[in-house]
Design an enzyme around this catalytic site. Structure first.
Site, PDB file in Angstrom:
ATOM      1  N   THR B 181       0.858  -1.176   0.000  1.00 12.94           N
ATOM      2  CA  THR B 181       0.000   0.000   0.000  1.00 12.94           C
ATOM      3  C   THR B 181       0.900   1.234   0.000  1.00 12.94           C
ATOM      4  OG1 THR B 181      -1.673   1.225   1.239  1.00 12.94           O
ATOM      5  CG2 THR B 181      -0.237  -0.173   2.540  1.00 12.94           C
ATOM      6  N   LYS B 434      -9.018  19.694  14.567  1.00 12.37           N
ATOM      7  CA  LYS B 434      -9.403  19.809  15.981  1.00 12.37           C
ATOM      8  C   LYS B 434      -9.558  21.273  16.333  1.00 12.37           C
ATOM      9  CE  LYS B 434      -7.110  15.653  15.873  1.00 12.37           C
ATOM     10  NZ  LYS B 434      -6.037  15.296  14.922  1.00 12.37           N
ATOM     11  N   TRP B 439     -14.096  18.068  16.988  1.00 14.98           N
ATOM     12  CA  TRP B 439     -13.562  17.644  15.716  1.00 14.98           C
ATOM     13  C   TRP B 439     -14.411  18.175  14.552  1.00 14.98           C
ATOM     14  CZ3 TRP B 439     -12.403  11.710  16.680  1.00 14.98           C
ATOM     15  CH2 TRP B 439     -11.251  11.616  17.493  1.00 14.98           C
TER      16      TRP B 439
END
Lengths: 538, 538
Positions: B181, B434, B439
């Site tokens: 990946t 944040k 959030w």
């Protein structure tokens, strides 16, 4: 990849989380219950803690003598969920066999349906290992009984901890369940199901080309939960969030038909006898069965006429399947391949009345007199199976070696395989007739005779023959009113165009009744004795 | 139950036997091939014996740099079938990363598509372990090359043994495949797939409520075979006897549309970019896509408008899915539950544009700032996964501990979960903003901005803020001709009714282009630097 074992408990956990609103609709002797998977989850957790309180430990057998209902489903998950073994007992067996099974499995506790209680009371003094009897009722309904200690299921549950955790330390090869298969001779033989086998089998039931069990289904298993785990459907349906309808104790065709209509059942599973009964009920008329997408049929071969009646008369797709107690049980399922959709209606029916093709995960070999048979739909051989949900032995049983050797389960079923890989059961190895060095399928002749209007049922057995080794004799029960107008000659005439000359029975005997096993299969061993007695053979 | 391992080789064996007539239709650079599974089986057996002749042993890595075609499919089964490891290499990576991957995996042989040959020739002196290069052509077409020893695939196959047996002694936990990946920073990370993981994942793909891959399907995987095994579809489709259409090298939307029409494709799988391209091609008109029952979309989130266009304009069911290289990859799939069918069209679309529900066999946990989040569609947390087809580490990589600990794979994806258990990806943990202890999902704001007519694409990143810790800045590329008529104020006005005030970006910057990774994802790390530079931050 992570080492995460395939376990039964987490299947219910999945349903608790993702299908918390979906329902199990359960008929008990007194009423109809609606429970969600959230309810079933909590109750199963309570039950696990109850089992622990009763002293049930990892590996202990938990016996059930019960019909299809939600409490039985809860034990399906509670016993293996805490590491014990779900042992479902066939309530239709003889008392002698029930005693044998409970003692042989060494069941520690027994869960018993109220109407089965007398059966257990009658044998209680012979049970060597049972430490608690739990009747599957409310406390108020707990009947008087000589059994002790005796508990009410609901009262016990009440004391259990609804947050009890499924045991995650179980090895996936550990036993999760067991079931005894009633042999036609001798004592029943036990088969142990592993967690791994049940989970993989559940995947197989969910495949689009298999039973395709889905969240959107409403499943009604008519095959008893004491019969090979109702073919594994309670496990798969719970995992996939399927609505389950459980018809409860001593259901009738009328109740089945009514439930199909009322709950919009989409898939149901059972043996041919059940479907014959349902068909008669549907013929009374007035039921809406349009919700049904599949009637799964196994246990014994379904006559072609039955398949035809469901499909042509009621537009209900009928799926023939094959398996055994030793195989968890799904092995084959009869569906047409995409390119077989172009066959004639008759050819499609022929194909679908066979037992079908292996589900992915199982391997087969068919062994005839000269090794593996050709896939020509003609050569016969014994079906051998191998796979992660195929048993490797009978539980503590000297007879294991006969059926399990060389890494294969020898099913005792004789089949042909066509060029598409579709198997057709033609006989049991021990019922096959060996004439002049060739094999004759008793089942093929039986099916042909049973297609005659006058015939209610027919069974074909072999008698010894000095010249040909064995020869077939047909034993026939006629429908009422047909005795006058159906002769041996008529039946032979009827068969003649359908078979090679040497396949035709040497004789046709008329009976009032054909002896059967407790699960309704022909008891050919006994029939053979009666036939030999008729001819004054030893 | 029998101890029968779950292995990749027997999946093709099943197809050879039961689906011998079914076809793989494969486009190579020169022509269209039609091969049956009987052909593929024989050729795969030849290939296994060829690999053995080349010195490939159990556990050795077999590298491929190839598009989607039948030869690549044959290696999919030949390498694991003989106990070696299929290592598919992303041909779109930088030469530097390709060198790293081949050396890190220690590939013993490399199978290379003709058009990828220059890529390998350019790096050949850096490859430390490769002992043979096989170009996937006929001998006559074998190009001149500096690679040595160099073989033609078809010529090698010609020398192989068509009766070579699949190795049945492999442990199901042994490696069968691997894939790297591409991290947004640092070297690619390797994931190893076990035989067990691939077989279980294939079952999951066949479930009625999952991709429901069936014999009756015609499947065209557009997702590359070098990208998480084309999401496992070549394995599942082969096992289930599905007709496979492989679009070959450098396919165009035109070819995809033409193949769908010509071969009556029923199911196809790929990333959003592919479907955007196909949609444009379909809009040119004239294609018959009525055979399609499912377009599977994963890799990154599909915009709601894309789902809508396929379904409303072309009546093609669009199925949103989620997974990762580390998860084989199928984890969730977005399908409505039966009782959600009653929702409004808009609510159904909302539900289906989420990433969906866990497939049976995988477990999840979503961890927010205060432990597991509530399933209310609102609280955000990182998605953690566990299951038999979830990786437990990166291959020989110190970074494993960051992502794999406490028995869970920490995906780095931030999600919400609604009360049905449906997850919605809202961000990557590292891209989450944040602000004032709360959030903000950069992805949510991006999607909202991209729904504006004037916007071509948008990416939202955080900049440090002395008061709020971080604040969002939106970076926007406008469609041609919209620069005059679309201002920062317009966009903020457009967003205002959709979000809480403190979610609104502090600023909107206009770009000509947003930096992207090799697989087309926003390169937010770089974008953040550009934005900070704009504000003269350190």
């Amino acid at each position: 990849m992570m080492q995460v074992p395939l376990l039964v408990g987490p299947m219910l956990e999945h349903a608790e989380k993702f299908f918390s609103k979906k329902e199990v609709i359960s008929q008990t002797h007194d009423k109809l219950h609606h429970l969600t998977y959230a309810d079933i989850g909590k109750r199963t957790r309570r039950l696990m803690s109850t089992l622990e309180n009763l002293g049930v430990q990892k590996g202990d057998r938990v016996g059930t003598l019960a019909w299809n209902h939600h409490r039985h489903l809860e034990i399906y998950f509670a016993a293996p969920g805490m590491g014990a073994v779900l042992h479902t007992i066939n309530i239709r067996l003889s008392p002698e066999h029930i005693i044998y099974i409970i003692n042989h499995a060494e069941d520690k506790v027994l869960f018993i349906d109220e109407d089965v209680l007398p059966l257990v009371e009658a044998v209680k003094d012979k049970l060597k290992t049972v430490e608690a009897f739990i009747v599957m009722t409310d406390k108020a309904e707990l009947p008087e009984s000589a059994l002790a200690p005796l508990y009410s299921y609901e009262e016990l549950l009440h004391t259990g901890n609804p947050n009890f955790e499924f045991d995650k330390t179980i090895d996936e090869n550990d036993p999760a369940g067991m079931c005894y298969t009633s042999a036609t001779t001798g004592k029943p033989k036990g088969v142990v199901y592993s967690h791994r086998g049940i989970v993989l089998h559940s995947y197989a039931l969910g495949l689009a080309d298999s039973a395709a069990i889905s969240e959107s289904d409403v499943s009604m298993a008519v095959v008893p939960q004491f019969h090979v785990n109702a073919w594994g459907t309670p496990f798969a349906c719970t995992w996939f969030g399927t609505t389950q309808v459980m018809p409860g104790p001593r259901f009738t065709p009328k109740r089945l038909a009514a439930f199909i209509e009322k709950f919009r059942v989409t898939i149901t599973a059972g043996v041919p006898t059940i479907w014959l009964g349902l068909l008669r009920e549907l013929d009374q008329g007035g039921y809406d069965t349009s919700s049904l997408r599949a009637v799964l049929c196994g246990g014994s071969a379904a006559p072609k006429g039955l398949i035809q009646a469901f499909e042509e008369k009621y537009n209900i797709p009928f799926i023939h399947a094959y398996g055994a107690t030793e195989t968890t049980p799904l092995v084959t399922l009869s569906r047409l391949k995409s390119y077989q959709q172009d066959l004639t209606v008759e050819a499609k029916l022929d194909q679908r009345s066979k037992q079908g093709m292996l589900v992915p995960g199982v391997k087969m070999k068919v062994i005839g007199s000269d090794g593996e048979v050709a896939w020509n739909g003609d050569e016969m051989g014994e079906l051998l199976l191998r796979g992660p949900w195929i048993a490797s032995e009978y539980y503590h049983d000297d007879r294991s070696e006969q059926a399990f050797h060389d890494g294969w389960f020898h099913t005792g079923d004789v089949v042909t395989v066509d060029e598409e890989g579709t198997i057709k059961i033609v006989d049991r190895t021990k019922d096959l007739i060996k004439s002049g060095g060739e094999w004759i399928s008793s089942v093929d002749i039986e099916n042909a005779i049973m297609a005659h209007d006058g015939v209610f049922e027919a069974s074909v057995v072999a008698i010894p023959d000095p010249e040909w080794q064995e020869r077939p004799i047909a034993c026939v029960v006629l429908h009422e009113g047909f005795a006058e107008k159906t002769s041996k000659a008529d039946l032979l005439e009827f068969l003649r165009p359908q078979f090679a000359k040497w396949w035709l029975p040497d004789d046709i005997l008329f009976f009032d009744e054909i002896p059967k096993t407790s699960v309704g299969k022909f008891l050919k061993r006994e029939l053979r004795e009666q036939v030999k007695a008729h001819y004054n053979m030893q």
